[in-house]
Motif scaffolding. Sequence first.
Motif, PDB file in Angstrom:
ATOM      1  N   UNK A   1       1.373 -15.802   6.270  1.00  0.00           N
ATOM      2  CA  UNK A   1       1.792 -14.837   7.283  1.00  0.00           C
ATOM      3  C   UNK A   1       0.812 -13.664   7.353  1.00  0.00           C
ATOM      4  N   UNK A   2       0.336 -13.215   6.204  1.00  0.00           N
ATOM      5  CA  UNK A   2      -0.639 -12.120   6.174  1.00  0.00           C
ATOM      6  C   UNK A   2      -1.920 -12.556   6.860  1.00  0.00           C
TER       7      UNK A   2
ATOM      8  N   UNK B   1       1.870  -5.928   9.937  1.00  0.00           N
ATOM      9  CA  UNK B   1       0.885  -6.058   8.860  1.00  0.00           C
ATOM     10  C   UNK B   1       1.322  -5.204   7.668  1.00  0.00           C
ATOM     11  N   UNK B   2       1.738  -3.975   7.911  1.00  0.00           N
ATOM     12  CA  UNK B   2       2.187  -3.088   6.829  1.00  0.00           C
ATOM     13  C   UNK B   2       3.419  -3.648   6.135  1.00  0.00           C
ATOM     14  N   UNK B   3       4.348  -4.180   6.924  1.00  0.00           N
ATOM     15  CA  UNK B   3       5.564  -4.753   6.352  1.00  0.00           C
ATOM     16  C   UNK B   3       5.235  -5.911   5.433  1.00  0.00           C
ATOM     17  N   UNK B   4       4.305  -6.741   5.842  1.00  0.00           N
ATOM     18  CA  UNK B   4       3.942  -7.909   5.031  1.00  0.00           C
ATOM     19  C   UNK B   4       3.174  -7.509   3.777  1.00  0.00           C
ATOM     20  N   UNK B   5       2.528  -6.365   3.825  1.00  0.00           N
ATOM     21  CA  UNK B   5       1.715  -5.911   2.682  1.00  0.00           C
ATOM     22  C   UNK B   5       2.510  -5.133   1.654  1.00  0.00           C
ATOM     23  N   UNK B   6       3.753  -4.775   1.997  1.00  0.00           N
ATOM     24  CA  UNK B   6       4.593  -4.033   1.057  1.00  0.00           C
ATOM     25  C   UNK B   6       4.938  -4.908  -0.140  1.00  0.00           C
ATOM     26  N   UNK B   7       4.898  -4.287  -1.321  1.00  0.00           N
ATOM     27  CA  UNK B   7       5.299  -5.075  -2.493  1.00  0.00           C
ATOM     28  C   UNK B   7       6.769  -5.434  -2.416  1.00  0.00           C
TER      29      UNK B   7
END
Length: 83
Positions: free
Chosen positions: A43-44, A75-81
């Motif tokens: 997804x990223x 993109x930010x949502x997917x990159x959140x731990x």
Amino acid sequence: MTALDPLLKTLDGLAATDDPAGVEHADRAIWEYLSGIDGLSAQIRAVDALAEALESWPASSGLIPAIRDVVARHRARLSEPSA
């Protein structure tokens, strides 16, 4: 044709309308596209490819910057731990 092409066509059509409601429709279309991809890493990569494709679009519509912002939020949502 890549898997991204139908989404880009949809986003292009929404941008062409210049209707502010198109941003909400774009968000849903992007969400549906990403939801159909298995795995966070995939997804990223997909959202990165989408962002790259949109960078080359001319800002011929007032919605293009808003659509780019929607992609940036995904993109930010997917990159959140993960919690």
